[in-house]
Motif scaffolding. Structure first.
Motif, short mmCIF file in Angstrom:
data_model
loop_
_atom_site.label_atom_id
_atom_site.label_comp_id
_atom_site.label_asym_id
_atom_site.label_seq_id
_atom_site.Cartn_x
_atom_site.Cartn_y
_atom_site.Cartn_z
N LEU A 90 0.83 -1.21 0.00
CA LEU A 90 0.00 0.00 0.00
C LEU A 90 0.87 1.26 0.00
O LEU A 90 0.49 2.28 -0.60
CB LEU A 90 -0.95 -0.02 1.19
CG LEU A 90 -2.02 -1.12 1.08
CD1 LEU A 90 -2.78 -1.28 2.38
CD2 LEU A 90 -2.98 -0.82 -0.07
N TYR A 91 1.99 1.22 0.65
CA TYR A 91 2.94 2.33 0.59
C TYR A 91 3.36 2.58 -0.86
O TYR A 91 3.39 3.73 -1.33
CB TYR A 91 4.16 2.01 1.46
CG TYR A 91 5.26 3.06 1.41
CD1 TYR A 91 5.29 4.10 2.32
CD2 TYR A 91 6.29 2.97 0.45
CE1 TYR A 91 6.32 5.04 2.28
CE2 TYR A 91 7.30 3.91 0.41
CZ TYR A 91 7.32 4.95 1.33
OH TYR A 91 8.33 5.89 1.28
N GLU A 92 3.68 1.52 -1.60
CA GLU A 92 4.10 1.66 -2.99
C GLU A 92 2.96 2.20 -3.86
O GLU A 92 3.19 3.00 -4.77
CB GLU A 92 4.60 0.32 -3.53
CG GLU A 92 5.90 -0.17 -2.90
CD GLU A 92 7.07 0.79 -3.12
OE1 GLU A 92 7.05 1.55 -4.11
OE2 GLU A 92 8.01 0.77 -2.30
N ASP A 137 3.23 5.62 -5.95
CA ASP A 137 2.95 5.69 -7.38
C ASP A 137 1.93 6.79 -7.68
O ASP A 137 2.05 7.53 -8.67
CB ASP A 137 2.44 4.35 -7.90
CG ASP A 137 3.54 3.32 -8.04
OD1 ASP A 137 4.72 3.72 -8.06
OD2 ASP A 137 3.23 2.12 -8.11
N TYR A 138 0.92 6.90 -6.81
CA TYR A 138 -0.11 7.93 -7.00
C TYR A 138 0.50 9.32 -6.87
O TYR A 138 0.15 10.25 -7.62
CB TYR A 138 -1.22 7.73 -5.96
CG TYR A 138 -2.36 8.71 -6.08
CD1 TYR A 138 -3.42 8.47 -6.96
CD2 TYR A 138 -2.39 9.88 -5.32
CE1 TYR A 138 -4.48 9.38 -7.07
CE2 TYR A 138 -3.43 10.79 -5.43
CZ TYR A 138 -4.47 10.52 -6.31
OH TYR A 138 -5.52 11.41 -6.43
N ALA A 139 1.44 9.47 -5.94
CA ALA A 139 2.07 10.77 -5.71
C ALA A 139 2.84 11.28 -6.92
O ALA A 139 3.01 12.49 -7.09
CB ALA A 139 2.99 10.69 -4.49
N SER A 188 -7.90 8.72 -2.45
CA SER A 188 -8.03 8.22 -3.82
C SER A 188 -7.31 6.88 -4.02
O SER A 188 -7.60 6.17 -4.98
CB SER A 188 -7.48 9.24 -4.82
OG SER A 188 -8.21 10.45 -4.76
N VAL A 189 -6.38 6.56 -3.15
CA VAL A 189 -5.66 5.29 -3.25
C VAL A 189 -6.47 4.22 -2.51
O VAL A 189 -6.72 4.35 -1.31
CB VAL A 189 -4.25 5.39 -2.65
CG1 VAL A 189 -3.53 4.05 -2.72
CG2 VAL A 189 -3.45 6.47 -3.38
N LYS A 190 -6.86 3.18 -3.24
CA LYS A 190 -7.71 2.14 -2.66
C LYS A 190 -7.00 0.80 -2.65
O LYS A 190 -6.24 0.48 -3.56
CB LYS A 190 -9.02 2.04 -3.45
CG LYS A 190 -9.82 3.34 -3.42
CD LYS A 190 -11.06 3.28 -4.28
CE LYS A 190 -11.81 4.60 -4.23
NZ LYS A 190 -13.02 4.60 -5.10
#
Length: 525
Positions: A88-90, A94-96, A155-157
């Motif tokens: 989940l960190y990755e 990636d979203y950032a 937004s990250v699910k």
């Protein structure tokens, strides 16, 4: 190259970073990004989608060898693997890469000896504004590295099958990496309570009792703590025009006295008016957050009686917005502790004085009751027990907090009272709610020392000492059995509640010392 899971590593890939944005800048960003709308007073009004409250089933603590034996693993402290955290960190990293982030350093813990520096990283401007209002804003730019990092990206699910979560929502605390990840949900309270859980892990290991309570202080310097679950009147009763507010929700008790963990308040707004909750109503000013509150699209006035989004409507504002708040939010050792319970069975006394052992027992019990209509399927009063009056936020073993409480009570000669703000004269549906003026009179008497010289009578079932008199309160109100027409019905209801207490403490079997266990309610042999 191996990932070092640090804020520096995370921010190194971000497309754009806005550091230390001001309140006006965050308001402008939130409106520009269509995150919310401004009210007539300049508060940002936002909605949080399907999550309008905390999601306890989606909250995890990363199970690592260094903390495994420290945590009280339970339904509220669920373990997850390091692999889940890493995945989940990755995803968030990636979203950032393609999005703007808001970053600032804030403090929690008003006592300088026990403050914690948090690096806050958000994708939403309004979430960042929320943290600016809730945490303590440093007076000067912080130059030391943050001790903990909070990353919130709704937004990250998560993918439950791939990531090992229960749903797309996740709140993960990693004590080893000193990091909190929140995704898949926009309810802002998750951020506040995640950091509170962090403090509840750190402070007791330094000999400081961390508490889910409100606190105020009188003109004489005597402070008081108010513990209680939702619906018991904690916010209302701690808001006293004759006393100064220290904080409304989270506190620590160190060798220096008590201190607020936060720098703001996160108050419920449903059905508030200038008359019913003047402090909260008047605190909703420019730059505050209104969460899931409906506003008139033409006048932009909030409608606090409209519950179309949720009954759990909220506002976040700095404690300075409360006129009688003290800043820094610190005071001396409390001379009184109030445990609030709303007993819908109508059998607990309106006020009782507790011994140290009874205080530890009722702290571990954290009793109140839900009534018909509050939740689907509840047709009669339902007992609710929550360790420390805030069980979901305590990661360490419950007795660790209870023992600290007992030590503090002993050391500082603090009086403890159990106050029933629930029903009298019968259970919910038969009796009536305890009159607020009587509850206020009893609490005032307790805080002002007016109960020190009265005589007391021990209750048959609950082993509680009940005052025979109290200024401003009719004597017949003080003993709950006297308010019931049907004495046999009272006896049946009292025995029922005693059995519920006994059933609840079974979870401490083999752990709770006899002197605490024997201080609880019990039936005569």
């Amino acid at each position: 190259m191996m990932n070092n899971y640090s804020s520096q590593d995370f921010l190194s890939v971000a497309r754009r970073i806005t550091y230390d944005a001001t309140i006006p800048e965050l308001l402008e960003e939130a409106v520009r990004n269509h995150e919310g709308r401004l009210s007539d007073k300049g508060a940002i009004c936002v909605t949080t989608g399907k999550h309008t409250g905390r999601s306890p089933k989606d909250r995890f603590i990363v199970d690592t060898p260094d903390i495994h034996d420290l945590i009280h693993w339970s339904n509220t402290n669920q373990p997850c693997s390091e692999n889940t955290f890493n995945r989940l960190y990755e995803k968030m990293k990636d979203y950032a890469k393609d999005h703007q982030l808001f970053v600032t350093d804030a403090l929690v813990g008003a006592d300088p000896a026990y403050k914690l520096q948090i690096k806050c990283i958000n994708e939403h401007a309004w979430h960042h504004l929320f943290l600016k209002q809730l945490f303590i804003r440093p007076k000067t730019k912080l130059t030391t590295p943050a001790e903990f990092t909070l990353i919130c990206m709704p937004s990250v699910k998560a993918n439950p099958i791939e990531d090992g979560t229960h749903s797309e929502t996740f709140i993960i605390v990693n004590f080893s990496k000193k990091m909190v990840l929140i995704g898949g949900g926009a309810y802002a309270g998750e951020m506040k309570k995640a950091i509170f859980s962090v403090m509840n892990f750190i402070l007791p290991q330094r000999g400081v009792l961390s508490m889910h309570c409100s606190a105020n202080v009188g003109k004489d310097g005597n402070s008081a703590l108010f513990f209680g679950l939702s619906g018991t009147g904690k916010t209302t009763l701690s808001a006293d025009p004759n006393r100064s507010l220290i904080g409304d929700d989270e506190h620590g008790w160190s060798e220096h006295g008590i201190f607020n963990v936060e720098g703001g308040c996160y108050a419920k707004t449903i059905k508030i008016t200038p008359e019913s909750e003047p402090e909260i109503y008047n605190a909703i000013q420019y730059g505050t957050v209104l969460e899931n509150v409906y506003i008139n699209p033409y006048t932009r006035e909030p409608d606090f009686f409209d519950a179309r989004f949720t009954q759990n409507t909220r506002t976040a504002y700095p404690i300075e917005n409360i006129t009688n708040a003290i800043v820094p939010s610190m005071a001396g050792h409390p001379n009184a502790i109030i445990f609030l319970t709303a007993d819908a069975f109508g059998v607990l006394p309106p006020i009782a004085k507790l011994t140290k052992e009874q205080a530890m027992y009722h702290f571990l019990s954290g009793y109140t009751s839900k009534v018909a209509g509050t939740e689907r399927g509840i047709t009669e009063p339902q007992a609710t027990f929550s360790i420390g009056f805030g069980e979901p936020f305590f990661p360490l073993p419950p007795l660790q907090y209870a023992r600290l409480l007992g030590e503090k009570i002993n050391q500082y000669n603090t009086s403890v009272y159990l106050v029933n703000t629930g029903w009298t004269g019968g259970p919910y549906g038969v009796g009536k709610r305890m009159e607020l003026k009587y509850t206020r009179a009893m609490i005032s008497a307790a805080l002002d020392g007016k109960l020190d010289d009265v005589t007391w009578t021990k209750h048959e079932y609950f082993q509680l000492n009940i005052p025979d008199s109290c200024p401003g309160v009719p004597s017949e109100v003080l003993n709950p059995e006297n308010t019931w027409m049907d004495k046999k019905a009272y006896k049946n209801q009292a025995e029922k509640l005693v059995r519920l207490f006994a059933e609840n403490v079974k979870r401490f079997a083999g752990e709770m010392p006899d002197e605490i266990l024997n201080a609880g309610p019990r039936l005569e042999e």
